[in-house]
Design an enzyme around this catalytic site. Structure first.
Site, PDB file in Angstrom:
ATOM      1  N   LEU A 238       9.319   8.403  -8.041  1.00  0.00           N
ATOM      2  CA  LEU A 238       9.742   7.670  -9.237  1.00  0.00           C
ATOM      3  C   LEU A 238      10.469   8.512 -10.282  1.00  0.00           C
ATOM      4  O   LEU A 238      10.649   8.061 -11.411  1.00  0.00           O
ATOM      5  CB  LEU A 238       8.547   6.954  -9.893  1.00  0.00           C
ATOM      6  CG  LEU A 238       7.851   5.900  -9.012  1.00  0.00           C
ATOM      7  CD1 LEU A 238       6.637   5.316  -9.714  1.00  0.00           C
ATOM      8  CD2 LEU A 238       8.831   4.800  -8.635  1.00  0.00           C
ATOM      9  N   ASP A 239      10.916   9.708  -9.900  1.00  0.00           N
ATOM     10  CA  ASP A 239      11.731  10.488 -10.846  1.00  0.00           C
ATOM     11  C   ASP A 239      12.635  11.460 -10.098  1.00  0.00           C
ATOM     12  O   ASP A 239      12.764  12.630 -10.476  1.00  0.00           O
ATOM     13  CB  ASP A 239      10.835  11.243 -11.833  1.00  0.00           C
ATOM     14  CG  ASP A 239      11.588  11.666 -13.101  1.00  0.00           C
ATOM     15  OD1 ASP A 239      12.664  11.079 -13.383  1.00  0.00           O
ATOM     16  OD2 ASP A 239      11.103  12.566 -13.803  1.00  0.00           O
TER      17      ASP A 239
END
Length: 208
Positions: free
Chosen positions: A60-61
């Site tokens: 998620l990043d």
């Protein structure tokens, strides 16, 4: 991997291997990378994502600043501070906050509960956006701009495979993206995007 964990001065610390080659974010500051170099790094990041996806986790990043380079010039995916773990039913089991890296986060990360269900396609958007940055030297547009205006035209000197992989990965709608790392890498290899998507193929049994 975490090598050690200890407490001193009322604070907890953990020790990890030192990766001293800077980040891809640093490397691309001077301009776009050669396509072959960019694809090599993306394959290595994709391998890391495949590993965590098979363990029901999403990073998620994914972005150039979160990919360090080893002394052997290999890519190392770092910073799992926003990662989420999911159960066998695909529901999240962790309460980490949802972060936004503008240009790299798909639209579902902007929505409350948008990443509450496991889907590799969320990380695949960010992987495609990272490839976009590496081969153009330009930060990708935000997801809302992609929805309204589409992606800017990619440089014509790029191979059709790389252009197809970026365009497929950065589709606004989650269901229109490659649904697994394997599917994304197939596009990098062939430049061909599936017309219809079936259920996500489970190819995780090959990973120890």
């Amino acid at each position: 991997p975490v090598i050690d964990v200890f407490e001193e001065n009322g604070t907890a610390y953990y020790v990890m291997k030192y990766v001293g080659g800077g980040s891809l974010g640093d490397k691309v500051k001077s301009g776009a990378l050669p396509e072959a170099d960019a694809v090599r790094y993306i394959r290595q990041v994709a391998s890391a994502l495949d590993f965590v996806h098979c363990r029901r986790m999403m990073h998620l990043d994914v972005k150039p600043a979160n990919v360090l380079l080893s002394d052997d010039n290999d890519a190392v995916l770092i910073d799992f501070g926003l990662a989420k773990q999911y159960d066998d039913a695909g529901e999240q089991t962790s309460t980490t906050p949802v972060g936004i890296s503008h240009g790299y986060a798909p639209m579902e990360q902007y929505k409350r509960g948008g990443v509450g269900t496991f889907s590799p396609a969320t990380d695949i958007y960010s992987l495609g956006a990272t490839l976009y940055k590496l081969v153009t030297g330009i930060t990708p547009p935000e997801a809302n701009d992609v929805a309204n205006d589409g992606l800017p035209e990619l440089p014509q000197h790029l191979s059709s495979n790389v252009r197809a992989a970026i365009e497929a990965a950065m589709q606004f709608r989650l269901k229109d993206r490659p649904q697994s790392i394997g599917e994304f890498l197939e596009i990098v290899e062939s430049g061909k995007v599936k017309d219809e998507r079936g259920e996500m193929k489970d190819d995780c049994d090959r990973i120890d």
